[in-house]
Each structure stands twice: as structure tokens, then as C-alpha cells.
Scaffold this motif. Structure first.
Motif, PDB file in Angstrom:
ATOM      1  N   VAL A  64     -38.313  32.338  39.520  1.00  0.00           N
ATOM      2  CA  VAL A  64     -38.848  33.505  40.228  1.00  0.00           C
ATOM      3  C   VAL A  64     -39.424  33.083  41.584  1.00  0.00           C
ATOM      4  O   VAL A  64     -39.223  33.762  42.593  1.00  0.00           O
ATOM      5  CB  VAL A  64     -39.901  34.238  39.367  1.00  0.00           C
ATOM      6  N   ALA A  65     -40.125  31.946  41.623  1.00  0.00           N
ATOM      7  CA  ALA A  65     -40.679  31.455  42.891  1.00  0.00           C
ATOM      8  C   ALA A  65     -39.567  31.119  43.878  1.00  0.00           C
ATOM      9  O   ALA A  65     -39.660  31.443  45.075  1.00  0.00           O
ATOM     10  CB  ALA A  65     -41.558  30.225  42.642  1.00  0.00           C
ATOM     11  N   THR A  66     -38.516  30.488  43.392  1.00  0.00           N
ATOM     12  CA  THR A  66     -37.390  30.135  44.258  1.00  0.00           C
ATOM     13  C   THR A  66     -36.683  31.380  44.770  1.00  0.00           C
ATOM     14  O   THR A  66     -36.425  31.510  45.972  1.00  0.00           O
ATOM     15  CB  THR A  66     -36.395  29.229  43.497  1.00  0.00           C
ATOM     16  N   LEU A  67     -36.368  32.298  43.871  1.00  0.00           N
ATOM     17  CA  LEU A  67     -35.701  33.532  44.291  1.00  0.00           C
ATOM     18  C   LEU A  67     -36.600  34.376  45.190  1.00  0.00           C
ATOM     19  O   LEU A  67     -36.126  35.004  46.136  1.00  0.00           O
ATOM     20  CB  LEU A  67     -35.253  34.335  43.065  1.00  0.00           C
ATOM     21  N   GLY A  68     -37.905  34.360  44.920  1.00  0.00           N
ATOM     22  CA  GLY A  68     -38.837  35.092  45.783  1.00  0.00           C
ATOM     23  C   GLY A  68     -38.883  34.523  47.184  1.00  0.00           C
ATOM     24  O   GLY A  68     -38.887  35.266  48.174  1.00  0.00           O
ATOM     25  N   SER A  69     -38.895  33.189  47.294  1.00  0.00           N
ATOM     26  CA  SER A  69     -38.923  32.577  48.628  1.00  0.00           C
ATOM     27  C   SER A  69     -37.628  32.865  49.378  1.00  0.00           C
ATOM     28  O   SER A  69     -37.648  33.108  50.589  1.00  0.00           O
ATOM     29  CB  SER A  69     -39.171  31.076  48.530  1.00  0.00           C
ATOM     30  N   LEU A  70     -36.512  32.860  48.670  1.00  0.00           N
ATOM     31  CA  LEU A  70     -35.243  33.197  49.314  1.00  0.00           C
ATOM     32  C   LEU A  70     -35.194  34.670  49.714  1.00  0.00           C
ATOM     33  O   LEU A  70     -34.653  35.020  50.773  1.00  0.00           O
ATOM     34  CB  LEU A  70     -34.074  32.847  48.394  1.00  0.00           C
ATOM     35  N   PHE A  71     -35.767  35.538  48.899  1.00  0.00           N
ATOM     36  CA  PHE A  71     -35.836  36.961  49.239  1.00  0.00           C
ATOM     37  C   PHE A  71     -36.645  37.170  50.515  1.00  0.00           C
ATOM     38  O   PHE A  71     -36.221  37.894  51.425  1.00  0.00           O
ATOM     39  CB  PHE A  71     -36.456  37.758  48.084  1.00  0.00           C
ATOM     40  N   PHE A  72     -37.821  36.530  50.575  1.00  0.00           N
ATOM     41  CA  PHE A  72     -38.666  36.716  51.760  1.00  0.00           C
ATOM     42  C   PHE A  72     -37.997  36.198  53.024  1.00  0.00           C
ATOM     43  O   PHE A  72     -38.133  36.795  54.090  1.00  0.00           O
ATOM     44  CB  PHE A  72     -40.026  36.034  51.572  1.00  0.00           C
ATOM     45  N   SER A  73     -37.266  35.098  52.934  1.00  0.00           N
ATOM     46  CA  SER A  73     -36.668  34.538  54.145  1.00  0.00           C
ATOM     47  C   SER A  73     -35.310  35.160  54.473  1.00  0.00           C
ATOM     48  O   SER A  73     -35.033  35.424  55.645  1.00  0.00           O
ATOM     49  CB  SER A  73     -36.543  33.026  54.041  1.00  0.00           C
TER      50      SER A  73
END
Length: 149
Positions: free
Chosen positions: A26-35
Motif C-alpha cells: 500500500v505504501a509503494t502503490l500510494g507513493s506511485l499514485f502521488f507521483s
């Protein structure tokens, strides 16, 4: 593919690793979503936190597929370093550490506040929560595997 039950003492240890996998995913996908979707440009400290979070997804996934009680040894250094970077960035964001001590000298400042939910939840705080949760799950896993021996 066979599951060697002797390499994993019980399903509770597997649950801790699975939850750590979910948090890191979730943290990885969240960081990719934000960027990539929201077009928030990551600062230097955000990149460093990503560098230490992304491999955790693969480590935990491989450990779920091929259980190994040494996952603590492999993942603990990544979690601690990522957590320390996250703590430092949060101290910058909340103005505990002055801006002139920021390593972000070019590009996006490390104290930029793209996201501010409820007046205090920022992207670095989400990173801090992720690393802290993974650390707690790893400690619980380690304690459970020591108790099982």
C-alpha cells in the motif's frame, strides 16, 4: 510448490509477514499514485524513503512464497533506515529542525507540504506510520519465532 511447515512455526508468523507485505505494498502503490497520478514531485528524502520501502514488497512476497525465518534479518535494516529518514523529514515538516539543515538543496524542498489532511497528516507522516507498522509487525514476528523455539 510445496510448503515446508518446519520452516515456519505457525500461521501467526505468516500473518505478521502477510500484514507487513500489505503495508509495504500500500505504501509503494500510494507513493506511485502521488507521483504518477497526482503529479507530486518527490523530494530527495522522499526518494530515499522509497528506496528503502520498495524492496520490502519483494522481500515479504518472496518470504510468503518461500518461508524463511530469516526475513527479520533481511528486512530490519531497510525498515530502520527508512524510519530514520522518515522521522528526519517529519521533523523538517513540523519545523522542529530548521530548513537550512535540509539535504534538499536543489529541486523540490523537503519541507514541501503537498498533502495536509485534518491539518496534520502529511505524506512523510504516512511514510512514518508505514515504517512503524512494519517495524512492529517484524518485532512481533521475531518474538513469535523466538518463543516457538
Amino acid at each position: 510448490m510445496s510448503f515446508d511447515s518446519s520452516s515456519r512455526s505457525n500461521s501467526l508468523g505468516l500473518t505478521f509477514i502477510f500484514l507487513a507485505f500489505l503495508v509495504s505494498l500500500v505504501a509503494t502503490l500510494g507513493s506511485l499514485f502521488f507521483s504518477e497520478i497526482m503529479h507530486f514531485i518527490p523530494c530527495s528524502l522522499c526518494w530515499y524513503q522509497r528506496i528503502f520501502m520498495y524492496p520490502l514488497v519483494l522481500l515479504f512476497l518472496v518470504n510468503l512464497l518461500y518461508p524463511d525465518d530469516k526475513i527479520f534479518k533481511y528486512s530490519f535494516p531497510l525498515v530502520i533506515i527508512g524510519l530514520l529518514i522518515s522521522i528526519y523529514q517529519n521533523l523538517l515538516i513540523y519545523k522542529v529542525i530548521p530548513e537550512n539543515l535540509s539535504p534538499c538543496v536543489s529541486g523540490i524542498p523537503c519541507s514541501v507540504d503537498y498533502l495536509n489532511w485534518f491539518g496534520f497528516i502529511t505524506i512523510p507522516l504516512l511514510s512514518f506510520f508505514s515504517y512503524t507498522t512494519i517495524l512492529i509487525l517484524l518485532i512481533l514476528f521475531k518474538r513469535k519465532s523466538v518463543d516457538a523455539e
